[in-house]
Design a protein around this motif. Structure first.
Motif, PDB file in Angstrom:
ATOM      1  N   GLN A  88     -14.538  76.006  43.169  1.00 12.33           N
ATOM      2  CA  GLN A  88     -15.967  74.762  43.900  1.00 12.33           C
ATOM      3  C   GLN A  88     -17.084  75.771  43.630  1.00 12.33           C
ATOM      4  O   GLN A  88     -17.353  76.942  43.987  1.00 12.33           O
ATOM      5  N   GLU A  89     -17.937  75.767  42.403  1.00  6.74           N
ATOM      6  CA  GLU A  89     -19.250  76.069  42.545  1.00  6.74           C
ATOM      7  C   GLU A  89     -20.299  75.175  43.340  1.00  6.74           C
ATOM      8  O   GLU A  89     -20.697  74.351  42.824  1.00  6.74           O
ATOM      9  N   ARG A 103     -13.474  78.244  34.522  1.00  2.77           N
ATOM     10  CA  ARG A 103     -13.641  79.217  33.233  1.00  2.77           C
ATOM     11  C   ARG A 103     -12.924  80.558  33.472  1.00  2.77           C
ATOM     12  O   ARG A 103     -11.252  79.949  33.560  1.00  2.77           O
ATOM     13  N   ALA A 104     -13.358  81.170  33.047  1.00  3.31           N
ATOM     14  CA  ALA A 104     -11.817  81.946  32.188  1.00  3.31           C
ATOM     15  C   ALA A 104     -11.791  82.913  33.986  1.00  3.31           C
ATOM     16  O   ALA A 104     -12.382  83.042  34.704  1.00  3.31           O
ATOM     17  N   GLU A 105     -10.185  83.149  34.213  1.00  2.68           N
ATOM     18  CA  GLU A 105      -9.637  83.681  35.452  1.00  2.68           C
ATOM     19  C   GLU A 105     -10.387  85.015  34.901  1.00  2.68           C
ATOM     20  O   GLU A 105     -10.688  85.272  36.500  1.00  2.68           O
ATOM     21  N   ARG A 106     -10.263  85.959  34.334  1.00  4.15           N
ATOM     22  CA  ARG A 106     -10.302  86.825  34.257  1.00  4.15           C
ATOM     23  C   ARG A 106     -11.442  87.854  33.012  1.00  4.15           C
ATOM     24  O   ARG A 106     -11.244  87.055  31.621  1.00  4.15           O
ATOM     25  N   ILE A 107     -11.890  87.995  33.443  1.00  4.60           N
ATOM     26  CA  ILE A 107     -13.336  89.231  31.933  1.00  4.60           C
ATOM     27  C   ILE A 107     -13.588  90.377  32.142  1.00  4.60           C
ATOM     28  O   ILE A 107     -13.340  90.967  33.365  1.00  4.60           O
ATOM     29  N   ARG A 108     -14.001  90.372  31.148  1.00  8.25           N
ATOM     30  CA  ARG A 108     -14.496  92.370  31.287  1.00  8.25           C
ATOM     31  C   ARG A 108     -15.827  91.706  29.989  1.00  8.25           C
ATOM     32  O   ARG A 108     -16.090  91.504  29.118  1.00  8.25           O
ATOM     33  N   ALA A 128     -15.873  87.014  38.379  1.00 14.85           N
ATOM     34  CA  ALA A 128     -15.667  86.612  37.249  1.00 14.85           C
ATOM     35  C   ALA A 128     -16.442  85.271  37.497  1.00 14.85           C
ATOM     36  O   ALA A 128     -17.583  84.799  36.407  1.00 14.85           O
ATOM     37  N   VAL A 129     -16.361  84.036  38.780  1.00 12.89           N
ATOM     38  CA  VAL A 129     -17.289  82.962  38.908  1.00 12.89           C
ATOM     39  C   VAL A 129     -18.428  83.375  38.793  1.00 12.89           C
ATOM     40  O   VAL A 129     -18.937  82.583  37.740  1.00 12.89           O
ATOM     41  N   GLN A 132     -19.609  84.342  35.492  1.00 10.86           N
ATOM     42  CA  GLN A 132     -19.932  83.429  34.013  1.00 10.86           C
ATOM     43  C   GLN A 132     -20.882  82.132  34.563  1.00 10.86           C
ATOM     44  O   GLN A 132     -21.628  81.995  33.580  1.00 10.86           O
ATOM     45  N   HIS A 133     -21.088  81.785  36.219  1.00 10.67           N
ATOM     46  CA  HIS A 133     -22.294  80.769  36.443  1.00 10.67           C
ATOM     47  C   HIS A 133     -23.911  81.883  35.884  1.00 10.67           C
ATOM     48  O   HIS A 133     -24.175  81.166  35.421  1.00 10.67           O
ATOM     49  N   GLU A 134     -23.732  82.362  36.051  1.00 12.33           N
ATOM     50  CA  GLU A 134     -24.884  83.395  35.967  1.00 12.33           C
ATOM     51  C   GLU A 134     -25.312  83.051  34.206  1.00 12.33           C
ATOM     52  O   GLU A 134     -26.537  83.046  33.439  1.00 12.33           O
ATOM     53  N   MET A 135     -24.391  84.218  33.206  1.00 13.89           N
ATOM     54  CA  MET A 135     -24.517  84.508  32.205  1.00 13.89           C
ATOM     55  C   MET A 135     -25.324  82.817  31.683  1.00 13.89           C
ATOM     56  O   MET A 135     -25.423  82.506  30.799  1.00 13.89           O
TER      57      MET A 135
END
Ligand code: K1U
Ligand code: ZN
Length: 174
Positions: A88-89, A103-108, A128-129, A132-135
């Protein structure tokens, strides 16, 4: 302390695509400081430069409990990702609205710091959430874009109603 104005949906300026940062100067460090102060005061756990009408690829965040782990991320690029997770965002540009987003669970990511130094960061969970939200903000995308057009229109109407109410409360107390 400098508090910046946060743009709110459906302001068209939130749709601007941010350009990469090329000057790592004191003005950039000042903006990062002001963004962190604005984020903590909101309160929020992240803020993209796009939200304060500065269309450069910089975001700040702090997902720590104690609010003592500020991060500044410049020119971020996702270089690996795995898994899918729904969370939830919320969004400081869409106040009072919360929705599930997958979204993706894990990112690099590969990014730069305020000195222009390149670093890599592995993120999972809320970090990670939030990244991704800010990107998405830097790409001119909002979390309500993941909703159906009908739900997004309901969000827009709800925010308009909230603003009308806030304006009439201000007028009555003037
Ligand atoms: O980008 C933004 O608008 C900031 C946003 C970040 C975010 C929150 C939740 C999931 C993904 C991204 C916020 O900070 S909304 C406010 C919020 O979540 C919060 C506020 C106070 C304490 C804890 C959370
Ligand atoms: Zn947001």
């Amino acid at each position: 302390m400098t508090l910046l104005t946060i743009l709110e949906f459906p302001d068209p300026r939130l749709r601007t695509k941010a350009v990469p940062v090329s000057r790592f100067d004191p003005a950039l460090a000042r903006l990062a400081k002001d963004m962190l102060e604005t984020m903590y005061a909101a309160p929020g756990i992240g803020l993209a430069a796009s939200q304060v009408d500065q269309h450069i690829q910089m975001l700040v965040l702090d997902v720590s409990e104690e609010k003592n782990a500020p991060m500044v991320i410049i020119n971020p690029r996702i270089i690996a990702s795995e898994g899918r997770e729904t969370c939830q965002e919320g969004c400081l540009s869409v106040p009072g609205i919360f929705a599930d987003v997958e979204r993706a669970e894990r990112i690099r990511i590969e990014a730069q710091d305020l000195d222009g130094k390149t670093f890599e960061l592995d993120a999972d969970g809320l970090l990670a959430v939030c990244i991704q939200h800010e990107m998405d903000h830097l790409a001119g995308k909002l979390f309500v874009d993941y909703l159906s057009p009908l739900k997004r229109d309901m969000v827009r109407k709800k925010l308009e109603k909230q603003r009308r109410h806030a304006d009439s409360t201000l007028t009555a107390s003037a």
